[in-house]
Design a protein around this motif. Structure first.
Motif, PDB file in Angstrom:
ATOM      1  N   ILE A   1     -28.113  20.451 -78.892  1.00  0.00           N
ATOM      2  CA  ILE A   1     -27.259  20.994 -79.948  1.00  0.00           C
ATOM      3  C   ILE A   1     -27.232  20.038 -81.138  1.00  0.00           C
ATOM      4  N   ASP A   2     -27.050  18.752 -80.859  1.00  0.00           N
ATOM      5  CA  ASP A   2     -27.004  17.752 -81.929  1.00  0.00           C
ATOM      6  C   ASP A   2     -28.343  17.653 -82.650  1.00  0.00           C
ATOM      7  N   HIS A   3     -29.402  17.567 -81.902  1.00  0.00           N
ATOM      8  CA  HIS A   3     -30.740  17.401 -82.470  1.00  0.00           C
ATOM      9  C   HIS A   3     -31.127  18.573 -83.379  1.00  0.00           C
ATOM     10  N   ASN A   4     -30.668  19.762 -83.028  1.00  0.00           N
ATOM     11  CA  ASN A   4     -31.010  20.957 -83.796  1.00  0.00           C
ATOM     12  C   ASN A   4     -29.940  21.361 -84.809  1.00  0.00           C
ATOM     13  N   GLY A   5     -28.930  20.509 -84.985  1.00  0.00           N
ATOM     14  CA  GLY A   5     -27.903  20.769 -85.992  1.00  0.00           C
ATOM     15  C   GLY A   5     -27.066  22.008 -85.723  1.00  0.00           C
ATOM     16  N   LEU A   6     -26.746  22.239 -84.469  1.00  0.00           N
ATOM     17  CA  LEU A   6     -26.027  23.455 -84.089  1.00  0.00           C
ATOM     18  C   LEU A   6     -24.558  23.193 -83.726  1.00  0.00           C
ATOM     19  N   HIS A   7     -23.962  22.156 -84.287  1.00  0.00           N
ATOM     20  CA  HIS A   7     -22.574  21.809 -83.981  1.00  0.00           C
ATOM     21  C   HIS A   7     -21.606  22.956 -84.263  1.00  0.00           C
ATOM     22  N   ASP A   8     -21.934  23.807 -85.220  1.00  0.00           N
ATOM     23  CA  ASP A   8     -21.051  24.923 -85.564  1.00  0.00           C
ATOM     24  C   ASP A   8     -20.858  25.904 -84.413  1.00  0.00           C
ATOM     25  N   LEU A   9     -21.760  25.898 -83.440  1.00  0.00           N
ATOM     26  CA  LEU A   9     -21.583  26.748 -82.251  1.00  0.00           C
ATOM     27  C   LEU A   9     -20.303  26.391 -81.489  1.00  0.00           C
ATOM     28  N   LEU A  10     -19.910  25.128 -81.570  1.00  0.00           N
ATOM     29  CA  LEU A  10     -18.773  24.652 -80.782  1.00  0.00           C
ATOM     30  C   LEU A  10     -17.442  24.798 -81.512  1.00  0.00           C
ATOM     31  N   THR A  11     -17.459  24.992 -82.808  1.00  0.00           N
ATOM     32  CA  THR A  11     -16.223  25.035 -83.607  1.00  0.00           C
ATOM     33  C   THR A  11     -15.241  26.084 -83.100  1.00  0.00           C
ATOM     34  N   PRO A  12     -15.652  27.315 -82.836  1.00  0.00           N
ATOM     35  CA  PRO A  12     -14.659  28.306 -82.370  1.00  0.00           C
ATOM     36  C   PRO A  12     -14.096  27.998 -80.978  1.00  0.00           C
ATOM     37  N   LEU A  13     -14.755  27.143 -80.232  1.00  0.00           N
ATOM     38  CA  LEU A  13     -14.316  26.841 -78.866  1.00  0.00           C
ATOM     39  C   LEU A  13     -13.306  25.695 -78.805  1.00  0.00           C
ATOM     40  N   ARG A  14     -13.061  25.052 -79.924  1.00  0.00           N
ATOM     41  CA  ARG A  14     -12.203  23.861 -79.952  1.00  0.00           C
ATOM     42  C   ARG A  14     -10.729  24.185 -80.104  1.00  0.00           C
ATOM     43  N   SER A  15     -10.261  25.240 -79.480  1.00  0.00           N
ATOM     44  CA  SER A  15      -8.836  25.557 -79.599  1.00  0.00           C
ATOM     45  C   SER A  15      -8.111  25.347 -78.290  1.00  0.00           C
TER      46      SER A  15
END
Length: 69
Positions: free
Chosen positions: A55-69
């Motif tokens: 995820i980090d290597h491919n710049g996909l951090h935004d996938l995790l944003t909705p899960l951080r609640s």
């Protein structure tokens, strides 16, 4: 990878080392890259670290944003 694995990234703290206590989703890229070079730990933790590295290597951090609640 299962959908539950993404939730585990934002809920599971690193159990040892320099970043002990930090969520796996919040580990710095160079630390994840070090594991990728040296070898991920065995078991579920290693699988989560490898997933987070991808995820980090491919710049996909935004996938995790909705899960951080």
């Amino acid at each position: 990878m299962q959908a539950e694995d993404l939730l585990k990234l934002v809920r599971t703290p690193m159990p040892f080392g320099r970043y002990q206590g930090r969520l796996i989703a919040d580990l710095p890229g160079p630390y994840l890259a070090w594991f990728a070079r040296e070898g991920f730990p065995p078991g579920a933790l290693g699988e989560l670290l490898a997933l987070m590295h991808e995820i980090d290597h491919n710049g996909l951090h935004d996938l995790l944003t909705p899960l951080r609640s």
